[in-house]
Enzyme design. Structure first.
Site, short mmCIF file in Angstrom:
data_model
loop_
_atom_site.label_atom_id
_atom_site.label_comp_id
_atom_site.label_asym_id
_atom_site.label_seq_id
_atom_site.Cartn_x
_atom_site.Cartn_y
_atom_site.Cartn_z
N HIS A 118 9.30 6.45 4.51
CA HIS A 118 8.71 7.14 5.66
C HIS A 118 8.19 6.10 6.63
CE1 HIS A 118 5.64 6.54 2.55
NE2 HIS A 118 4.77 6.36 3.54
N GLY A 124 0.81 -1.22 0.00
CA GLY A 124 0.00 0.00 0.00
C GLY A 124 0.84 1.26 0.00
P1 AMP Z 1 2.03 5.27 2.41
O1 AMP Z 1 0.64 4.89 1.94
O2 AMP Z 1 2.61 4.35 3.44
O3 AMP Z 1 2.97 5.51 1.24
O4 AMP Z 1 1.86 6.63 3.18
C1 AMP Z 1 1.81 7.87 2.56
C2 AMP Z 1 1.09 8.80 3.51
O5 AMP Z 1 1.32 10.12 3.12
C3 AMP Z 1 -0.43 8.59 3.53
O6 AMP Z 1 -0.84 8.21 4.85
C4 AMP Z 1 -0.98 9.94 3.10
O7 AMP Z 1 -2.15 10.30 3.79
C5 AMP Z 1 0.18 10.87 3.43
N1 AMP Z 1 0.21 12.09 2.67
C6 AMP Z 1 0.00 12.24 1.33
N2 AMP Z 1 0.16 13.52 0.97
C7 AMP Z 1 0.46 14.21 2.10
C8 AMP Z 1 0.74 15.58 2.41
N3 AMP Z 1 0.72 16.52 1.44
N4 AMP Z 1 1.00 15.92 3.68
C9 AMP Z 1 1.01 14.98 4.65
N5 AMP Z 1 0.77 13.68 4.44
C10 AMP Z 1 0.50 13.28 3.19
#
Ligand code: AMP
Ligand code: ZN
Length: 113
Positions: free
Chosen positions: A99, A92
């Protein structure tokens, strides 16, 4: 702007609500929180995923993890918290700048999937 959202956040080109910053790591609130506390912690340097950073700079991966635990303390997550990281499309992972998520502020239940 780059082609990486989190590099753009590091550069200040995309706004984020920062909660902690070190020389090499940055933590900010997730834009779509899955828990009362949901913070994303990244290295400022670009790595695609955990495999990438673990082999290229394991010390920096440790620093990101330490920052994640410091976020948990700062956010008052005395009852516990979950640190998780997605690696690759099947997990996912949607942002391909490594991160870790720090989740807490409620009983998170069992990790299931
Ligand atoms: P993943 O799905 O593990 O790659 O996590 C990516 C995360 O980044 C998700 O939980 C999103 O909600 C978060 N995300 C996406 N765009 C932003 C943004 N501009 N600022 C903060 N979080 C974000
Ligand atoms: Zn990046």
């Amino acid at each position: 702007m780059t082609d990486c959202l989190f590099c753009d956040i590091v550069a200040g080109d995309v706004p984020a609500t920062k909660v902690l910053e070190t020389d090499r790591a940055l933590a900010f609130r997730d834009i779509a929180p899955h828990a009362p506390v949901h913070v994303v912690v990244i290295p400022k340097q670009h790595f695609v995923d955990t495999h990438d950073i673990a082999h290229a700079d394991p010390e920096l991966l440790g620093e990101v993890l330490r920052a994640a635990t410091d976020v948990a303390v700062q956010e008052g997550l005395t009852g516990g918290y979950r640190i998780l990281t997605n690696t690759g499309p099947d997990s996912g992972q949607t942002v391909f700048h490594v991160h870790v998520h720090v989740l807490g502020g409620k009983n998170l239940g069992a990790l299931a999937g």
